[in-house]
Design a protein around this motif. Structure first.
Motif, mmCIF file in Angstrom:
data_model
loop_
_atom_site.group_PDB
_atom_site.id
_atom_site.type_symbol
_atom_site.label_atom_id
_atom_site.label_comp_id
_atom_site.label_asym_id
_atom_site.label_seq_id
_atom_site.Cartn_x
_atom_site.Cartn_y
_atom_site.Cartn_z
ATOM 1 N N LEU A 67 -4.552 8.199 -5.719
ATOM 2 C CA LEU A 67 -5.470 7.062 -5.783
ATOM 3 C C LEU A 67 -6.644 7.370 -6.691
ATOM 4 C CD1 LEU A 67 -7.738 7.139 -2.715
ATOM 5 C CD2 LEU A 67 -5.632 8.472 -2.715
ATOM 6 N N GLN A 68 -7.160 6.270 -7.268
ATOM 7 C CA GLN A 68 -8.397 6.418 -8.042
ATOM 8 C C GLN A 68 -9.474 5.537 -7.399
ATOM 9 O OE1 GLN A 68 -8.186 6.910 -12.300
ATOM 10 N NE2 GLN A 68 -5.984 7.308 -12.148
ATOM 11 N N CYS A 69 -9.584 4.265 -7.824
ATOM 12 C CA CYS A 69 -10.614 3.447 -7.169
ATOM 13 C C CYS A 69 -10.257 3.152 -5.725
ATOM 14 C CB CYS A 69 -10.847 2.151 -7.931
ATOM 15 S SG CYS A 69 -9.604 0.883 -7.617
ATOM 16 N N GLY A 70 -8.944 3.181 -5.408
ATOM 17 C CA GLY A 70 -8.513 3.021 -4.021
ATOM 18 C C GLY A 70 -8.271 1.600 -3.581
ATOM 19 N N PHE A 71 -8.479 0.644 -4.477
ATOM 20 C CA PHE A 71 -8.351 -0.738 -4.035
ATOM 21 C C PHE A 71 -6.913 -1.124 -3.721
ATOM 22 C CE2 PHE A 71 -10.548 -4.701 -3.421
ATOM 23 C CZ PHE A 71 -11.803 -4.224 -3.105
ATOM 24 N N CYS A 72 -5.975 -0.581 -4.492
ATOM 25 C CA CYS A 72 -4.570 -0.931 -4.246
ATOM 26 C C CYS A 72 -3.959 -0.032 -3.179
ATOM 27 C CB CYS A 72 -3.754 -0.778 -5.536
ATOM 28 S SG CYS A 72 -3.555 0.955 -6.040
ATOM 29 N N THR A 73 -4.677 1.039 -2.804
ATOM 30 C CA THR A 73 -4.077 2.124 -2.025
ATOM 31 C C THR A 73 -3.541 1.708 -0.650
ATOM 32 O OG1 THR A 73 -5.591 3.568 -3.221
ATOM 33 C CG2 THR A 73 -4.409 4.530 -1.344
ATOM 34 N N CYS B 92 -1.551 -1.726 -9.707
ATOM 35 C CA CYS B 92 -2.659 -0.770 -9.728
ATOM 36 C C CYS B 92 -3.258 -0.796 -11.123
ATOM 37 C CB CYS B 92 -2.161 0.640 -9.415
ATOM 38 S SG CYS B 92 -3.450 1.874 -9.653
ATOM 39 N N ARG B 93 -4.527 -1.149 -11.201
ATOM 40 C CA ARG B 93 -5.119 -1.237 -12.545
ATOM 41 C C ARG B 93 -5.614 0.116 -12.998
ATOM 42 N NH1 ARG B 93 -11.057 -3.874 -11.342
ATOM 43 N NH2 ARG B 93 -11.643 -2.189 -9.985
ATOM 44 N N CYS B 94 -5.682 1.097 -12.091
ATOM 45 C CA CYS B 94 -6.131 2.433 -12.476
ATOM 46 C C CYS B 94 -4.981 3.302 -12.969
ATOM 47 C CB CYS B 94 -6.815 3.134 -11.302
ATOM 48 S SG CYS B 94 -8.215 2.230 -10.641
ATOM 49 N N THR C 75 -2.199 4.589 -11.184
ATOM 50 C CA THR C 75 -1.797 5.698 -10.308
ATOM 51 C C THR C 75 -0.294 5.766 -10.056
ATOM 52 O OG1 THR C 75 -2.107 4.331 -8.352
ATOM 53 C CG2 THR C 75 -3.992 5.657 -9.040
HETATM 54 S S1 FES Z 1 -6.319 3.068 -7.585
HETATM 55 FE FE1 FES Z 1 -7.555 1.552 -8.520
HETATM 56 S S2 FES Z 1 -6.249 -0.175 -8.465
HETATM 57 FE FE2 FES Z 1 -4.941 1.407 -7.856
#
Ligand code: FES
Ligand SMILES: Cc1cc2nc3c(=O)[nH]c(=O)nc-3n(C[C@H](O)[C@H](O)[C@H](O)COP(=O)(O)OP(=O)(O)OC[C@H]3O[C@@H](n4cnc5c(N)ncnc54)[C@H](O)[C@@H]3O)c2cc1C
Ligand code: FES
Lengths: 334, 219
Positions: free
Chosen positions: B162-168, B200-202, B204
């Motif tokens: 995960l990065q920003c975690g929004f999709c996690t 996931c826009r980051c 991952t």
């Molecule tokens: S971790 Fe940022 S949208 Fe998936």
């Protein structure tokens, strides 16, 4: 979303009665309907849900060899059920490629056939749209966003029909079971559509108090091959740009005695490629007639300046679907 | 809670080609189909009234105002008041303070709100809360806790998935469903298909696939 009363009938009769009485909208999986309600494109005072009706998700092999699919069967069930996979392989394939796993767990076959166009002008309340009562279709205007629009029969409205299951079912000669206040009727899917009209949002010719109860695929009468192919922008989680379901009947010499070639997402309703069907009939089923049929499938196309590429995709999808049918000698038994 | 109002009865036994005895008649699908029309045409006023009463018995209505419902979420019964238009996602986040499932598109087009309904992944933004009554809802909070993580949650940490975690939370629910479905035989293609509806826009995804496979193998 505007507030509504949730009506939960336990029988089809009660559902039909509730629709007639309330003027409400049918709710099944809600994937398409709730989207439109959130956008205030639709604001029904009542939702009549089919979720509590027993038997809505039945799948059964009939005595005559036909296959009966309840309107409430989910796309996940279509993709995974043994009867569908064995006897309707092109349908199982189309269902398994549609949308995403979480959507397939919810989305129903009835809702899939009755889903409304993905045209952005239709789906966003602040735009004008012929289907929502405007005098003209803004897609056809010079400034219109045309990429995914229809390339056949796209006048007066250039919306594309989004279902990728409808062309497959239509190629298999499916019948819709419909129930209304006057009783039950059966209509062939091929004759169930209506061309766009000012102020008419739905593409199926159903009365507001009629329900789809089931979809029945008749038994095959002769050896046949089937195939399905689609072309999409993303590999998953999106609607097809062009989808194609085919059914080819062969005589004892391996010649095509009948062919059904139906395209999705290229016209306001599923589009029958009659010239392509004619190009196959009487030919020994093989690569050359397939190429000729694929070319013929583009006849009569009237692309807009922004979607000429879709005509080429029509040819590709038809060629691939027919090639799948040719190769799937065993798998495509029905 | 016992199921008082099952959403629908179990389907009749599915006929398989080898199982001709269980074939279901075409007309038997919806019991009583057509009866109302017949009654209107043939029966006298009294019978029609009786029939209407029977039909009324066959319908339940909720709303448009607040409806008290009991949701079974992560094994616990939770009483809430919702309008029929309240989505399961809103009920979870705003009424039950379970903010794991995320609202992003609210249009079934991103997967951030993925939860399980009766053990299957669904997008909570396209399910109405009233529909979830009598069914089992599982959210990322119910899968495991920071001190007692589900293997998929632990694998997400181990693989830095995960990065920003929004999709996690949605990714975790989709991966845990795939692990439940395929067990240790989970393939990369199956894992890929399992998260096809989770954007996931980051970027991952490669780590997410590794995490799913790691969890499946029980590493
Ligand atoms: S971790 Fe940022 S949208 Fe998936
Ligand atoms: C991201 C995404 C990708 C998708 N990709 C694809 C794809 O590749 N191919 C494809 O074919 N579809 C695709 N879809 C569309 C999806 O399959 C449909 O939205 C879904 O099948 C609708 O079914 P539902 O049960 O949720 O219907 P609902 O939303 O409940 O209903 C849809 C419409 O049908 C009417 N309706 C429902 N059931 C009946 C019935 N029994 N009788 C009469 N009317 C009825 C409703 O009133 C409503 O107008 C996609 C959707 C999303 C969100
Ligand atoms: S918030 Fe539900 S799918 Fe995007």
């Amino acid at each position: 979303m505007k507030a509504f009363t949730f009506v939960r009938p336990r029988t089809v009769d009660a559902a039909v009665a509730a629709l007639a009485e309330t003027g409400g909208a049918v709710h099944a999986g809600g994937v398409d309907l709730l989207d439109r309600m959130k956008e205030h494109v639709d604001e029904p005072s009542h939702l009549v849900t089919l979720l509590d009706v027993p038997g809505r998700d039945a799948i059964a092999l009939e005595d005559d060899g036909g296959v009966h699919l309840g309107a409430g069967v989910t796309l996940a069930a279509l993709a995974e059920n043994d009867v569908v996979r064995r006897f309707l392989p092109s349908l199982a394939e189309a269902a398994g490629q549609a949308a995403s796993p979480a959507i397939r767990h919810r989305a129903t076959l009835g809702g899939n056939l009755a889903q409304r166009t993905r045209c952005g002008y239709f789906r966003i309340a602040s735009f004008s749209c012929l289907k929502r009562g405007a005098d003209a279709c803004p897609v056809r205007a010079e400034t219109g966003v045309q990429e995914t629009a229809a390339v056949f029969a796209n006048e007066p409205c250039a919306s594309a029909h989004p279902s990728s299951l409808a062309p497959v079912l239509q190629s298999l000669g499916a019948q819709l079971g419909v129930q209304g206040p006057k009783g039950a009727r059966s209509v062939s899917l091929a004759e169930a559509w209506r061309a766009p009209e000012k102020g008419v949002a739905g593409d199926l010719a159903l009365a507001a108090d009629e329900l789809i109860t089931a979809i029945v695929v008749p038994p095959r009468t002769r050896p046949q091959r089937v195939g399905y192919e689609e072309v999409r922008q993303k590999a998953a989680f999106d609607w097809a740009l062009v989808s194609c379901g085919v059914r080819v009947e062969l005589d004892d010499d391996g010649r095509v005695s009948d062919a059904s070639i139906v395209l999705g997402s290229v016209a306001p309703t599923p589009w029958v490629a009659t010239a392509a069907e004619a190009a196959l009939r009487g030919k020994a089923f093989g690569a050359e007639p397939i190429a000729a049929a694929a070319k013929a499938a583009t006849q009569g196309a009237t692309p807009l300046s922004g979607n000429t590429y879709k005509v080429r995709l029509v040819e590709v999808a038809v060629r691939r679907a027919l090639t799948r049918a040719l190769e799937g000698a065993k798998g495509g038994a029905r | 809670m016992t199921r008082q109002e099952p959403p629908f009865e179990p389907a009749p036994p599915r006929a398989t080609p080898a199982d001709h005895a269980t074939r279901v008649s075409r007309r038997g699908l919806f019991k009583g189909a057509g009866a109302a029309a017949v009654s209107a045409a043939l029966l006298g006023a009294r019978e029609t009234l009786a029939r209407e009463a029977a039909v009324a018995d066959e319908v339940r209505t909720q709303g448009p105002g607040l409806v008290p419902i009991t949701l079974r979420v992560n094994g616990e019964e939770r009483k809430v008041q919702v309008e029929p238009r309240t989505t399961l996602l809103s009920a979870l986040r705003l009424r039950l303070d379970l903010t794991g499932a995320k609202p992003v598109c609210e249009r079934s087009q991103c997967g951030a709100c993925t939860v399980w309904l009766d053990g299957q992944t669904v997008y909570a933004c396209s399910v109405l809360a009233v529909e979830a009554e009598g069914r089992e809802v599982t959210t990322v909070e119910g899968l495991g806790t920071p001190s007692d993580m589900h293997p998929v949650q632990a694998a997400f940490c181990a693989e830095d998935a995960l990065q920003c975690g929004f999709c996690t939370p949605g990714m975790v629910m989709a991966c845990a469903f795939a692990v439940k479905q395929h067990g240790k035989d989970l393939t990369e293609d199956q894992a890929r298909a399992a998260v096809a509806g989770n954007l996931c826009r980051c970027g991952t995804h490669p780590h997410v696939l590794r995490a799913a496979l790691r969890a499946a193998k029980g590493e």
